[in-house]
Scaffold this active site. Structure first.
Site, short mmCIF file in Angstrom:
data_model
loop_
_atom_site.label_atom_id
_atom_site.label_comp_id
_atom_site.label_asym_id
_atom_site.label_seq_id
_atom_site.Cartn_x
_atom_site.Cartn_y
_atom_site.Cartn_z
N GLY A 192 0.32 -11.33 8.74
CA GLY A 192 -0.34 -10.27 7.95
C GLY A 192 0.67 -9.53 7.09
O GLY A 192 0.55 -8.33 6.84
N GLN B 197 -0.38 -3.42 4.13
CA GLN B 197 0.30 -2.13 3.88
C GLN B 197 1.62 -2.03 4.66
O GLN B 197 2.64 -1.62 4.10
CB GLN B 197 -0.64 -0.98 4.27
N ASP C 239 0.84 -14.83 5.72
CA ASP C 239 -0.45 -14.13 5.59
C ASP C 239 -1.52 -15.18 5.35
O ASP C 239 -1.22 -16.29 4.91
CB ASP C 239 -0.41 -13.13 4.42
N ARG D 10 -3.69 -14.92 3.09
CA ARG D 10 -3.80 -15.06 1.63
C ARG D 10 -2.42 -15.32 1.05
O ARG D 10 -1.40 -14.98 1.68
CB ARG D 10 -4.45 -13.84 1.00
N TYR E 99 -13.24 -1.70 15.95
CA TYR E 99 -11.79 -1.64 15.78
C TYR E 99 -11.14 -1.11 17.07
O TYR E 99 -10.19 -1.69 17.60
CB TYR E 99 -11.47 -0.72 14.60
N LYS F 52 -8.61 -2.82 19.79
CA LYS F 52 -7.27 -2.24 20.00
C LYS F 52 -7.01 -1.98 21.48
O LYS F 52 -5.93 -2.28 22.00
CB LYS F 52 -7.09 -0.96 19.18
N1 LIG Z 1 -2.14 1.18 8.06
C1 LIG Z 1 -2.47 2.03 9.00
O1 LIG Z 1 -2.73 3.22 8.71
C2 LIG Z 1 -2.50 1.58 10.45
C3 LIG Z 1 -2.66 2.56 11.45
C4 LIG Z 1 -2.73 2.17 12.77
C5 LIG Z 1 -2.57 0.83 13.11
N2 LIG Z 1 -2.40 -0.10 12.13
C6 LIG Z 1 -2.29 -1.50 12.55
O2 LIG Z 1 -1.16 -2.12 11.96
C7 LIG Z 1 -1.45 -3.50 11.68
C8 LIG Z 1 -1.19 -3.81 10.21
O3 LIG Z 1 -1.93 -2.89 9.44
P1 LIG Z 1 -1.87 -2.83 7.83
O4 LIG Z 1 -2.17 -1.44 7.45
O5 LIG Z 1 -0.66 -3.51 7.30
O6 LIG Z 1 -3.19 -3.70 7.51
P2 LIG Z 1 -3.62 -4.37 6.12
O7 LIG Z 1 -5.10 -4.52 6.14
O8 LIG Z 1 -2.99 -3.68 4.96
O9 LIG Z 1 -2.94 -5.82 6.25
C9 LIG Z 1 -3.39 -6.77 7.17
C10 LIG Z 1 -3.04 -8.15 6.63
O10 LIG Z 1 -3.53 -9.12 7.55
C11 LIG Z 1 -3.96 -10.23 6.78
N3 LIG Z 1 -4.90 -11.03 7.59
C12 LIG Z 1 -6.21 -10.79 7.84
N4 LIG Z 1 -6.71 -11.77 8.60
C13 LIG Z 1 -5.71 -12.64 8.85
C14 LIG Z 1 -5.61 -13.87 9.58
N5 LIG Z 1 -6.68 -14.41 10.19
N6 LIG Z 1 -4.41 -14.49 9.64
C15 LIG Z 1 -3.32 -13.97 8.99
N7 LIG Z 1 -3.36 -12.83 8.28
C16 LIG Z 1 -4.54 -12.18 8.21
C17 LIG Z 1 -4.60 -9.63 5.54
O11 LIG Z 1 -4.62 -10.57 4.47
C18 LIG Z 1 -3.67 -8.45 5.26
O12 LIG Z 1 -2.66 -8.78 4.33
C19 LIG Z 1 -2.90 -3.71 12.14
O13 LIG Z 1 -2.92 -4.19 13.46
C20 LIG Z 1 -3.48 -2.32 12.09
O14 LIG Z 1 -4.57 -2.18 12.98
C21 LIG Z 1 -2.35 0.25 10.81
#
Ligand SMILES: NC(=O)c1ccc[n+]([C@@H]2O[C@H](COP(=O)([O-])OP(=O)(O)OC[C@H]3O[C@@H](n4cnc5c(N)ncnc54)[C@H](O)[C@@H]3O)[C@@H](O)[C@H]2O)c1
Length: 322
Positions: free
Chosen positions: A8, A12, A34, A36, A140, A144
């Site tokens: 992934g 972000q 990723d 994508r 979600y 988690k």
């Molecule tokens: N950003 C936040 O505020 C936040 C807060 C708490 C926890 N998290 C956790 O951190 C982790 C990353 O979050 P983020 O903000 O970078 O999320 P994001 O949505 O920006 O990125 C997730 C990435 O995962 C990729 N993805 C989706 N399905 C996939 C698959 N089957 N195989 C491979 N890649 C796949 C997507 O293309 C995307 O680029 C997640 O577990 C999220 O729950 C994020």
């Protein structure tokens, strides 16, 4: 030499974690992946297109690249997951089980982020302790909590070096947020600079924990480098940096952009998710067990965000910034 796989990686967190890991361990040591493909001009090798729901492809990638550490970021975030709960279950838990299995077979260390979304309305709200009631009401959150437990299980049962934090909402200027309930805290900066106003989907006094991305990246890397004998918890450490409401964040932005105005157009779906989460989490365990400490508070974060975004968007800040 370390061999790190980030799943992934285009999201972000990954957009900033990958460069930080490459700066620490060398470009070739960090394989970004990723589901994508990156934009052609943004592609930075080594990169793999990898769908983590495909266990065989994941295992092959880990073997081929002799990976010893995985940062597993692939997931669907809270608001997106609520729109497609079945898919969120498949992606969030399906990919985690695959990653845990490959970590077990190939003896990899594993970092997996959980979230404040792992708490629910029956959790004490201010503060939410490290070990407490977790009955989330979103898909979600369900994925988690189950993920936290699975990571603990694989550590206890199979000795997998699984570690993780419960991130609060993350604020960053590099990549757009991926469909979370705290996305307003990023959107507001873009709108403030581009339009001078922002229409917020959460109510003015909705208080949630937040963290600036440099702290979030440091948290992941410091936890993975921590002395394992000091870790009483391993997964799901509460970590936080600040408690924000939309009104408090707007006031901080207004100190730099005096004409900025916020209005409220509450989205019931995201407001309901936010209302089911704590107003503050207690990160004492992280502080005590691996020395966690946030560097950015509200004012430092706002100043840094505006400075970087004004450059990125080509919107100079007013000369008389306070
Ligand atoms: N950003 C936040 O505020 C936040 C807060 C708490 C926890 N998290 C956790 O951190 C982790 C990353 O979050 P983020 O903000 O970078 O999320 P994001 O949505 O920006 O990125 C997730 C990435 O995962 C990729 N993805 C989706 N399905 C996939 C698959 N089957 N195989 C491979 N890649 C796949 C997507 O293309 C995307 O680029 C997640 O577990 C999220 O729950 C994020």
């Amino acid at each position: 030499m370390k061999r790190i796989l980030v799943t992934g990686a285009l999201g972000q967190i990954g957009s900033e974690l990958v460069p930080a890991l490459r700066a620490a361990y060398g470009d070739d040591a960090v394989i970004a992946s990723d589901v994508r493909a990156p934009a052609a001009d943004a592609r930075q090798e080594p990169f793999l297109t990898l769908d983590c729901t495909d266990a065989a492809a994941l295992a092959a990638a880990v073997r081929e690249h002799r990976v010893d550490t995985i940062y597993h970021l692939a997931a669907l975030l809270s608001a997106t997951a609520e729109k497609a709960p079945q898919k969120a279950y498949q992606v969030n838990l399906g990919t985690l089980v695959n990653v845990l299995e490959v970590a077990r077979e190939s003896r990899c260390a594993l970092f997996t982020p959980s979230s404040i979304g792992a708490f629910g309305p029956s959790t004490p709200r201010d503060p939410a302790p490290q070990d407490t009631v977790q009955r989330p009401t979103t898909m979600y959150g369900v994925t988690k909590v189950a993920g936290e437990l699975l990571c603990d299980y694989y550590h206890r049962r199979f000795g997998v070096d699984a570690r993780g934090v419960r991130y609060p909402g993350l604020i960053s200027y590099v990549s757009p947020p991926g469909g979370g309930t705290t996305d307003y805290a990023v959107d507001i900066f873009y709108c403030a600079l581009e339009q001078g106003r922002y229409s917020c989907f959460l109510s003015a006094d909705t208080q949630l924990d937040m963290m600036y991305m440099p702290d979030a990246i440091r948290a992941a890397m410091e936890l993975m480098a921590a002395d394992p004998t000091r870790l009483r918890h391993r997964n799901a450490f509460n970590v936080t940096a600040m408690q924000l409401t939309p009104a408090r964040l707007a006031a901080s932005i207004e100190r730099h952009l005096p004409d900025f105005a916020i209005e409220y157009d509450v989205d019931p779906a995201r407001q309901a998710i936010a209302d089911s989460w704590p107003r503050r989490i207690d990160d004492t365990a992280a502080r005590e067990e691996w020395g966690w400490r946030a560097e950015y508070g509200l004012e430092a974060m706002t100043g840094d965000m505006l400075e970087h975004l004004s450059l990125k968007l080509g919107r100079p800040l007013p000369a008389a910034r306070r």
